[in-house]
Enzyme design. Structure first.
Site, PDB file in Angstrom:
ATOM      1  N   GLU A  43      36.891  55.923   7.483  1.00 36.91           N
ATOM      2  CA  GLU A  43      36.579  55.720   6.091  1.00 36.91           C
ATOM      3  C   GLU A  43      34.846  56.079   6.082  1.00 36.91           C
ATOM      4  O   GLU A  43      34.321  56.596   7.254  1.00 36.91           O
ATOM      5  CB  GLU A  43      36.654  53.926   6.368  1.00 36.91           C
ATOM      6  CG  GLU A  43      34.957  53.479   4.958  1.00 36.91           C
ATOM      7  CD  GLU A  43      34.736  51.898   4.976  1.00 36.91           C
ATOM      8  OE1 GLU A  43      34.321  51.513   3.678  1.00 36.91           O
ATOM      9  OE2 GLU A  43      35.296  51.404   6.079  1.00 36.91           O
ATOM     10  N   LYS A 116      36.694  50.543  -3.590  1.00 36.52           N
ATOM     11  CA  LYS A 116      37.343  49.005  -2.403  1.00 36.52           C
ATOM     12  C   LYS A 116      37.868  48.149  -2.983  1.00 36.52           C
ATOM     13  O   LYS A 116      36.530  47.255  -4.090  1.00 36.52           O
ATOM     14  CB  LYS A 116      36.683  49.615  -1.225  1.00 36.52           C
ATOM     15  CG  LYS A 116      36.730  48.459  -0.285  1.00 36.52           C
ATOM     16  CD  LYS A 116      36.230  49.212   0.615  1.00 36.52           C
ATOM     17  CE  LYS A 116      36.122  47.699   1.906  1.00 36.52           C
ATOM     18  NZ  LYS A 116      34.877  48.884   3.351  1.00 36.52           N
ATOM     19  N   CYS A 153      39.398  49.807   4.557  1.00 37.94           N
ATOM     20  CA  CYS A 153      39.030  49.238   5.649  1.00 37.94           C
ATOM     21  C   CYS A 153      39.265  47.941   4.764  1.00 37.94           C
ATOM     22  O   CYS A 153      40.418  46.749   5.955  1.00 37.94           O
ATOM     23  CB  CYS A 153      37.407  49.876   6.074  1.00 37.94           C
ATOM     24  SG  CYS A 153      36.877  48.859   7.417  1.00 37.94           S
TER      25      CYS A 153
END
Length: 285
Positions: A43, A116, A153
């Site tokens: 990431e 995200k 993540c």
């Protein structure tokens, strides 16, 4: 048969964007020399993990999806090496900022953008200061080497995300990550929990997972984080087939026959026996 070779990488970043891009390029190239068809980087690999602190200066690091130099660089590399690359980057869209990932196909085509969905906020991981929760929904892309899903993540802690990507036809899931020590409690090591939650996604959806995390200690104004690496590849049963250690730069390689895994997934009955009519509570508080 449909043999596809996957790679997970991990490395320590520096303060210099050009050095990080160069190192990522070298790792991808080495993975391809070992036969990789798809390579995952960690990431936000282009820079230090700046979310340890709240500082408006870091908004200048963001790039637009349409003109991102990072995406353009890795698009050229993907075409050169005939490799699929899920690329994590800091996106600016007008006055809004996202933690994003673009899937780049093996011919260099930037297929689409994922933003995200789940944004953490806690000591050392103050992402809500920088990122708006994603508005794209969970994405699955058809690439040269297969149909792949990717999330970022904190997304990986939510089983709903993995299930949705599997329902949309993903054959493998990718999770670029930046996770390590917890500044509020140095004795707290989430590594095994981190592994197990994603291995559960593999087993529950009969799908391999590739996860890449960074290594090294990064010092901010308010705290420091020791990133614990431990990148891995799990098979469709959740078994760890490749795992990196906590401190070394590594390139993991593993080959799956996606046709065989598809047959196992179809025969096991997990999707046949789902009861969405009973799951309404999931969408309510």
């Amino acid at each position: 048969m449909n043999q596809v070779t996957f790679s997970a990488t991990q490395f320590a970043v520096t303060e210099r964007f050009d050095e990080n891009i160069e190192r990522a390029t070298e790792l991808i190239t080495k993975a391809c020399e070992r036969g990789a068809n798809v390579v995952l980087l960690q990431e936000l690999f282009a820079g230090l993990y700046w979310c340890k602190d709240q500082d408006p200066k870091y908004f200048s690091w963001a790039e637009s999806y349409e003109t991102s130099k990072i995406l353009q660089h890795f698009s050229s590399l993907a075409k050169k090496l005939n490799v699929v690359l899920p690329i994590s980057y800091f996106e600016r869209s007008g006055n809004v900022f996202f933690n994003s990932l673009a899937m780049i196909d093996a011919n260099g085509t930037i297929l689409d953008n994922y933003r995200k969905s789940h944004i953490p906020d806690g000591p050392g991981y103050q992402e809500k200061f920088y990122f708006t929760p994603g508005d794209t929904g969970f994405k699955v892309w058809q690439t040269k080497f297969g149909k792949f899903g990717a999330a970022i993540c904190w997304d990986q802690w939510f089983p709903e995300a993995a299930r949705i990507m599997a329902l949309k036809g993903a054959e493998v899931l990718f999770y670029p990550t930046a996770i390590g020590s917890e500044p509020q409690d140095p004795s707290w090591d989430s590594r095994e929990h981190w592994h197990r939650v994603m291995q559960g996604h593999s087993a529950a959806n009969v799908i391999p997972i590739v996860a890449s995390n960074r290594i090294g200690t990064e010092v901010g104004a308010s705290c420091e984080i020791n990133f614990y690496g431990s990148s891995f590849i799990s098979d469709q049963l959740g078994t760890m087939v490749q795992e990196a250690n906590k401190v070394d730069e590594e390139i993991l390689i593993h080959t799956f026959d996606l046709n065989d895994i598809k047959k196992i997934r179809e025969s096991w009955g997990l999707f046949r026996d789902r009861r969405p009519d009973l799951y309404q509570r999931v969408t309510k508080f």
